[in-house]
Design a protein around this motif. Structure first.
Motif, PDB file in Angstrom:
ATOM      1  N   MET A 173      92.641  36.160  61.374  1.00 45.13           N
ATOM      2  CA  MET A 173      93.313  36.501  62.428  1.00 45.13           C
ATOM      3  C   MET A 173      92.314  37.283  63.918  1.00 45.13           C
ATOM      4  N   TYR A 174      90.987  37.976  63.237  1.00 41.80           N
ATOM      5  CA  TYR A 174      90.037  38.383  63.745  1.00 41.80           C
ATOM      6  C   TYR A 174      90.157  36.667  64.854  1.00 41.80           C
ATOM      7  N   LEU A 175      89.901  35.824  64.620  1.00 42.99           N
ATOM      8  CA  LEU A 175      89.567  35.006  65.446  1.00 42.99           C
ATOM      9  C   LEU A 175      90.730  34.739  66.738  1.00 42.99           C
ATOM     10  N   GLU A 176      91.710  34.522  65.808  1.00 39.12           N
ATOM     11  CA  GLU A 176      92.668  34.332  66.666  1.00 39.12           C
ATOM     12  C   GLU A 176      92.843  35.684  67.681  1.00 39.12           C
ATOM     13  N   ARG A 177      92.188  36.826  67.795  1.00 37.43           N
ATOM     14  CA  ARG A 177      92.701  37.707  68.695  1.00 37.43           C
ATOM     15  C   ARG A 177      91.545  37.460  69.251  1.00 37.43           C
ATOM     16  N   THR A 225      87.228  42.681  65.296  1.00 39.69           N
ATOM     17  CA  THR A 225      85.936  42.120  64.321  1.00 39.69           C
ATOM     18  C   THR A 225      86.018  42.397  62.645  1.00 39.69           C
ATOM     19  N   GLY A 226      87.361  44.252  62.747  1.00 42.01           N
ATOM     20  CA  GLY A 226      87.339  44.843  61.389  1.00 42.01           C
ATOM     21  C   GLY A 226      86.068  45.695  61.223  1.00 42.01           C
ATOM     22  N   GLU A 235      81.084  31.594  72.151  1.00 40.94           N
ATOM     23  CA  GLU A 235      80.149  32.011  70.292  1.00 40.94           C
ATOM     24  C   GLU A 235      79.739  33.413  70.760  1.00 40.94           C
ATOM     25  N   PRO A 236      80.832  34.314  69.927  1.00 37.13           N
ATOM     26  CA  PRO A 236      81.078  35.763  69.925  1.00 37.13           C
ATOM     27  C   PRO A 236      79.355  35.423  69.552  1.00 37.13           C
ATOM     28  N   VAL A 237      79.523  36.824  69.534  1.00 36.04           N
ATOM     29  CA  VAL A 237      77.282  37.583  68.963  1.00 36.04           C
ATOM     30  C   VAL A 237      78.201  38.677  68.235  1.00 36.04           C
ATOM     31  N   LEU A 238      77.911  40.163  67.783  1.00 35.57           N
ATOM     32  CA  LEU A 238      78.341  41.243  67.502  1.00 35.57           C
ATOM     33  C   LEU A 238      77.023  42.181  67.113  1.00 35.57           C
TER      34      LEU A 238
END
Length: 329
Positions: A1-5, A32-33, A47-50
């Protein structure tokens, strides 16, 4: 779900920016939740990073994106390429300077657009928040001062499982009810009694207003407000513009001669924040879509006399979420 967003957010900025730096807590949670308790950065790219502070590291574990710890704000620009990126309108200028973005960025708000339409889980969470709020309201003993009633309601919502209050609970009565956002006082309760409150469940908010009336005059005004609310709900269908709903609500109030006494918008989106897009106002031309969750809240305010407001939450294409009746006394 989060990767789709995240993919949806990247698609929204495609061709306009190389990536995006997200700092608004609600947007990071949506993507990300994980809800930050202190400053955090979500870098959106292929390549997302938090990036989180060490105090939030344990809470961020399990995110579907890579998690890195930063010690200084300037560390972020050393760890990823912040070139030709998008930043949110809410990002403070001071933060932009501390990161060292210079002038190589543009302001965009793609997440707000994505958040307007809610999925089934988001609607479920808001429904749970609304249930907590309404059940708490049913248990209230209406006596004492405005502040006492507000405190009881907040306490009952906490006991019922709310993570907090959606906003500072409004309890206002008698002549002070003509102030839409009046702060509760030590005044004894009078009539009418206007209560505007909300609970929070899994980060999602509720927002409801009810006005308890006694006199014939108060009851007459309440009937006008309820009629306006019903007309707005009748119009608020998929494909209709937000401003058209506002016009329908105002049309009823104007018919009864109270056009100058309706002094705010007819409603607003609600979700991770208690006020989200779209706004049911004259200048918002957003087209309503199925799954949007909004409030509809007509009010009539007679300065020096009293005010009346009724507010429900509704899902576009599905109907009203509230179960409390309009008439409570």
């Amino acid at each position: 779900m989060y990767l789709e967003r995240i993919e949806g957010a990247l698609e929204a900025i495609s061709g306009k920016a190389e990536g995006a730096l997200i700092t608004k807590s609600e947007n990071i949670y949506y993507l990300t939740g994980f809800m930050p308790t202190v400053t955090a950065f979500l870098f959106l790219s292929d390549e997302p990073v938090l990036f989180v502070n060490e105090m939030d590291l344990e809470s961020a574990a399990g995110c579907e994106v890579r998690v890195e710890v930063f010690k200084k704000i300037s560390d972020v620009s050393d760890m990823v390429e912040l070139r030709a990126i998008a930043v949110e309108p809410s990002m403070p200028v001071g933060l932009i300077e501390r990161i060292g973005l210079g002038r190589d960025f543009q302001v965009m708000d793609p997440i707000a657009d994505l958040r307007m339409v809610k999925d089934r889980e988001e609607i479920r969470r808001m429904g749970a928040a609304l249930k907590i709020a309404e059940e708490s309201f049913k248990k209230i003993e209406f006596g004492g001062s405005e502040s006492e009633v507000a405190a009881r309601l907040d306490y009952l919502m906490r006991l019922g499982g709310s993570e907090g209050v959606s906003f500072d609970t409004i309890v206002t009565s008698a002549s002070r009810s003509s102030i839409p956002h009046a702060v509760p006082t030590s005044n004894d309760l009078g009539s009418p009694l206007l209560v505007d409150w909300g609970a929070v469940h899994c980060g999602y908010h509720s927002d409801t207003t009810r006005t308890l009336v006694e006199s014939e005059r108060e009851h007459e005004i309440l009937e006008v407000v309820i009629e306006a609310k019903k007309e707005g709900l009748k119009v608020a269908k998929p494909g209709v513009r937000a401003c058209e709903v506002d016009s329908a609500v105002r049309g009823i109030i104007e018919e009864y001669g109270f056009a100058d006494n309706f002094i705010h918008s007819s409603g607003h989106g609600v979700g991770l924040e208690v006020h989200e897009r779209p706004s049911l106002s004259a200048d918002d031309k957003t087209v309503l879509n199925e799954g949007m969750v909004l409030t509809i809240e007509p009010g009539i305010y007679l300065p020096g006399e009293f005010g009346v407001r009724v507010e429900d939450m509704f899902v576009v294409g599905a109907g009203v979420m509230n179960s409390l009746p309009d008439h409570l006394r």
